[in-house]
Design an enzyme around this catalytic site. Sequence first.
Site, PDB file in Angstrom:
ATOM      1  N   LYS A  82     -38.770 -33.132  -1.200  1.00  0.00           N
ATOM      2  CA  LYS A  82     -38.788 -31.680  -1.470  1.00  0.00           C
ATOM      3  C   LYS A  82     -40.155 -31.287  -2.019  1.00  0.00           C
ATOM      4  O   LYS A  82     -40.734 -32.012  -2.838  1.00  0.00           O
ATOM      5  CB  LYS A  82     -37.673 -31.352  -2.473  1.00  0.00           C
ATOM      6  CG  LYS A  82     -37.437 -29.864  -2.710  1.00  0.00           C
ATOM      7  CD  LYS A  82     -36.250 -29.668  -3.654  1.00  0.00           C
ATOM      8  CE  LYS A  82     -35.951 -28.191  -3.902  1.00  0.00           C
ATOM      9  NZ  LYS A  82     -34.801 -28.028  -4.828  1.00  0.00           N
ATOM     10  N   SER A 157     -31.400 -24.749  -3.310  1.00  0.00           N
ATOM     11  CA  SER A 157     -32.773 -24.570  -2.861  1.00  0.00           C
ATOM     12  C   SER A 157     -33.320 -25.739  -2.041  1.00  0.00           C
ATOM     13  O   SER A 157     -34.333 -25.582  -1.376  1.00  0.00           O
ATOM     14  CB  SER A 157     -33.668 -24.359  -4.071  1.00  0.00           C
ATOM     15  OG  SER A 157     -33.708 -25.535  -4.871  1.00  0.00           O
ATOM     16  N   SER A 181     -28.661 -27.118  -6.378  1.00  0.00           N
ATOM     17  CA  SER A 181     -29.654 -27.109  -5.303  1.00  0.00           C
ATOM     18  C   SER A 181     -29.692 -28.358  -4.422  1.00  0.00           C
ATOM     19  O   SER A 181     -30.353 -28.365  -3.388  1.00  0.00           O
ATOM     20  CB  SER A 181     -31.048 -26.866  -5.877  1.00  0.00           C
ATOM     21  OG  SER A 181     -31.216 -25.497  -6.163  1.00  0.00           O
TER      22      SER A 181
END
Lengths: 488, 476
Positions: A82, A157, A181
């Site tokens: 990420k 996210s 997330s």
Amino acid sequence: MPLQTGGRLELYSLGIDEARAAIDKGEISPMELTAAFFKRIESLDDRIRSFITLDKENALLQAEQAGQNSRHQLAGIPLAVKDNICTEGVKTTCASKILDNFTPPYESTVTKNLKKQGYVLIGKTNLDEFAMGSSTENSAFAHTRNPWDITRVPGGSSGGSAAAVAADMCVAALGSDTGGSIRQPASFCGVVGLKPTYGRVSRYGLVAFASSLDQVGPITKNVKDSAILLNIISGHDPYDSTSADVAVPDFTAAIGQGIKGLKLGVPKEYFIEGMNKEVEEAVKQAIRKLESLGAVPVPISLPHTEYAVAAYYILATSEASSNLARYDGVKYGLRVEGKDLLDMYMSTREAGFGAEVKRRIILGTYALSSGYYDAYYKKAQQVRTLIKRDFEKAFEAVDAIVTPTAPNPAFKIGEKSDDPLQMYLADIFTISVNLAGVPGISVPCGFTSQSLPVGLQIIGKHFDEEAVLKIAYAYEQATEWHMRRPEL
Amino acid sequence: MQYEAVIGLEIHAQLLTESKIFCGCSTKFGSGPNTQTCPVCIGMPGVLPVMNRKAVEYVIRTGLAVNCGISPLSRFARKNYFYPDLPKGYQISQYELPLCEQGFVDITVNGETRRIGLTRIHLEEDAGKNIHEGTGNQSFVDLNRAGTPLMEIVSEPDIRSPQEAAEFVKKLRTIVRYIGVCDGNMEQGSLRCDANVSVRPVGQKELGTKTEIKNMNSFRFIEKALDYEIRRQMKVFNEGGRIVQETRLWDPNRGVTESMRSKEEAHDYRYFPDPDLMPIEVDNAWIEQIKSQLVELPDARRQRFISQYALPDHDAELLTAERVTADWFEQAVKSGGEPKAVSNWMMGELMRLLNEENKQIDECGFRPEQLAGLLKLVDNGTISGKIAKTVFEEMYKTGKDAEAIVKEKGLVQMSDETGIEAIVDEVLKNSPQEVERFRAGDAKLMGFFVGQIMKLTKGKANPKIVNELLRKKLLG
């Protein structure tokens, strides 16, 4: 089980464990494996848009160096990370214009640990800007699409990581989870996502959103891979005072053990009016499945659940308002010149941050302001304590708690982006876990009539990821949901 | 109307740790801009602070030295504000639960001893520095200082005059230097002082509206600035005006304080507990360990110097003002020097010579044992007190032992009576008029004869014998 096309093994569908075995047996080379993923990415990612940065040259170099014979567990295994996790020499943007040009001069502890095991960094994945969002629509660069239906969001996210894993554009990925997330996008994309206990994994190098809630964790194609990655990224880090100095068990040893007699709490507050009926049904089916495997469902109550979202959005935004103050145009990242210092600050932050980030900075700044602190921040901390106690009390009677990961399956792109409150409710079932600091996993537990994945959330006691993984694995092995792949 | 001033001080002291408070960077002063920085103290995205235990220990040590209670649980908080020299956009400091609370120090001004209460001592990080000079229309930021551990000592509003304020800072400076936690350098800014000042009619209980005074970087400026500010506030009162709560800056060139920002412009720092740092638990074992390593403090040492060495208070005070000075003194005494004689030499000749070169006592060219050696030569009559002064200067210049210098330069005192008598006779013979006048009652001429004899003996004649012989010959 890897997919076969015309009798040929599709390399990109392999999990960590399978890829490791294939490399060790000499069936494939790390170079082949890495090249296969880049081929896949090149053909798919125009549509999915999982990645912000791809690093093909370096990835192939790392694969080459990994060689065929290595004792390292991840040698030659391509993983995605990420883009809010700092990677030395590789751009780390947090999907924000304010860090568009930022290349960290240091490595996060989690990726350092992956490096020690020889992983291949395939690229950095898209996210909601600074991990603030539940759909990855808040990225300054692209909307990531859900591989199961590209008109829908992948969740967020960590939407880029979840979509990349679901679409077989990497073996596995790292995400971060502040209020859901990792788990919510894993649920939306039909993959496995684990948020470890707060303090289990170092946050050093994870760009802070809400420091008391943030935690890095794996997003994988199966539960065993999750255990493998958790083994590698866990442990006390002298660079993170909030990382706990507790023993790290071998999580892969926990899986495969039976779940007979384990008491599973089913909180009534997680089956609510207005949630998607198919989701509710799939989760209830899953609980029956676990019962058939010997677990004992126990109705429980987590009475302060209804205050979790409100408390979360006070605490997370308060911390964020402070954490994001460093992006001021002085030292790195974007600077928009101004007529004086204040003008430079305001122009930089006006141009650099997106709407949701600004909204949260304003919310958090307000909550911490003198005269409001007691009514908001302090009150929210008290609520947090009550929520923690809810879990502590529940865990006196049960070994783990099972719930839906999200009240709904993946929604349409744009469906909620104009309504922040609706968007915030997408995390209604995951937020309490962060507030309490306990571990939680999302595993695929079915599909809606529109073929959208549904996730089952399993929540454990502090530092008891073993129970969470054990239950998740038992369920996974007894079902076939995790073998389904989106048609792309 | 009679007014009185009410003053509270906030003192910031940079701690003498090797490394910064949250990272391993050096705290050394004076290196090139941004050469002592790392991702942590630059405030890179994703970095985290890790507490330097030594810094915590230094604050506790200070707390113990100024009679504070040490909090068993202490917490760090973020103080949020934007400034280019503050890389994270917040300063990690303490708000609720500081490390130390409720202490005091005693100060003496004009013979009166007063107890000044301390509200708290807390630990925080220093900011970097903005550089505006010589950079054209641009400004630059040097983050070498960012993350240097800083201790803030906050006094109660117990101070009543500028002299007391200066004395209080002096006292604290002495203490922090004694216990080795801060070098106390006000010019370089390792010790900084802000003051909260208000004025009220004598007898009134409530505090008046205060102003905060900044930028007083010497004892002299503390006195001058506060003196100015108190007069200014009284003048405002006398003219029927009201004091505005504000921050004022001392301008040493113009000798005035000037408004910097008013209460309305004051920051809302939005303090909240720093989620990146765990609360600090200080148990009794740790406190006891720090206590056991605490050196004797200035006040106690001064009292001991008076009782153990029978020194006058004045001597004891000067000798104990700095730990190195007191150590030097005690070393000389331990090597056989008579305490009062050592004190006289140190406060007289030694201080004079050191001051001439602007040196500290630890830069003195000879060791305390050597002073004791010199005193021994005076004591046993090898040299006279007058010659000793010459030897002392030579010792200071060369670092050689007194005995070697005396031998080398042939400075041994003449104590042989017949030899001196011959010279006395010669001097008296050559000065018949003076002899006559002396005998007629001009007693002052004694000095003249002694001087003549000393001149002939190059100062080596034993003055006691010279005096005796002269008296015998002139009066007897």
